[in-house]
Design a protein around this motif. Structure first.
Motif, short mmCIF file in Angstrom:
data_model
loop_
_atom_site.label_atom_id
_atom_site.label_comp_id
_atom_site.label_asym_id
_atom_site.label_seq_id
_atom_site.Cartn_x
_atom_site.Cartn_y
_atom_site.Cartn_z
N ARG A 1 22.79 30.81 87.50
CA ARG A 1 22.27 29.59 86.87
C ARG A 1 21.16 28.99 87.74
O ARG A 1 20.10 28.64 87.25
N GLU B 1 29.76 33.34 84.68
CA GLU B 1 28.94 32.21 84.22
C GLU B 1 28.78 32.22 82.70
O GLU B 1 28.29 31.25 82.12
N GLU C 1 20.62 25.05 83.15
CA GLU C 1 21.40 23.83 83.34
C GLU C 1 22.89 24.14 83.39
O GLU C 1 23.37 25.05 82.72
N PRO C 2 23.66 23.34 84.15
CA PRO C 2 25.10 23.61 84.34
C PRO C 2 25.92 23.60 83.05
O PRO C 2 26.91 24.31 82.96
N ASP C 3 25.51 22.81 82.06
CA ASP C 3 26.32 22.71 80.84
C ASP C 3 25.86 23.65 79.73
O ASP C 3 26.48 23.73 78.67
N ASP D 1 24.55 32.71 92.40
CA ASP D 1 24.38 31.60 91.46
C ASP D 1 23.23 31.92 90.51
O ASP D 1 22.09 31.55 90.75
#
Length: 194
Positions: A6, A90, A12-14, A4
């Motif tokens: 991110r 990602e 941030e996820p967005d 992961d």
């Protein structure tokens, strides 16, 4: 192995991720890549740049980005090959601001993982990318032009569709098993016709 990135980097996820992977050397125009990112960030704030690589210009690129006050730039000198897939998956777009490529293995790697590439019209990229369909081929090294293209595709949310087409192209035409089968069939045709 999914990593992961991110989470590891605090992204941030967005937030849209722009990615570079490769040697940090003059022919790859790393300072130009930073100029492009600066202009993208000015027109589309919800993005970041992950810059993976090391090489003779790494310190210069660090200093250049710092002097420009660029934010959301993450430098990673190297990651294990088996973790690259996580990083590609990602990412929204791959920036390959290179003067020339012999063929472009990193370009095909990005496309294989479903990441559209923006690059210069060098040999290799022009043989693999269908412009504005599964990637973007630029005719110049004008940072404004590159940024406009990237921003357009980020805002239109075209990257997933372009990436899907890029992945299909690589799987259908460039993976070793496909090439081996095509060569085998050609060989058998020659043998059968003798």
């Amino acid at each position: 192995v999914f990593i992961d990135y991110r989470g590891k980097l605090g992204i941030e996820p967005d937030k849209k991720i722009l990615l570079y992977v490769g040697k940090v050397e003059d022919r790859r125009k790393p300072l130009f890549c930073m100029d492009v990112y600066e202009k993208v960030k000015n027109g589309f704030e919800n993005c970041c740049l992950i810059y993976v690589g090391k090489g003779p210009m790494l310190d210069q690129v660090h200093n250049y980005a710092s002097d420009k006050g660029l934010i959301d730039v993450y430098f990673i000198e190297q990651i294990p090959q088996n973790e690259l897939a996580s990083l590609y998956q990602e990412s929204s777009m791959f920036i390959l601001s290179t003067r020339y490529e012999i063929f472009g293995m990193v370009l095909m790697e990005a496309m294989y993982f479903g990441v559209p590439v923006i690059t210069y019209k060098a040999a290799g990229p022009i043989d693999v990318i269908s412009n504005d369909i599964d990637g973007i081929v630029m005719n110049d090294f004008e940072a404004d032009h590159w940024a406009e293209k990237i921003i357009y595709h980020l805002k239109k949310n075209n990257c997933p569709f372009m990436g899907e087409k890029a992945r299909k192209k690589i799987i259908d035409n460039y993976v070793w098993s496909k090439i081996a089968n095509q060569n085998y069939k050609k060989y058998m045709d020659i043998i059968d016709n003798e």
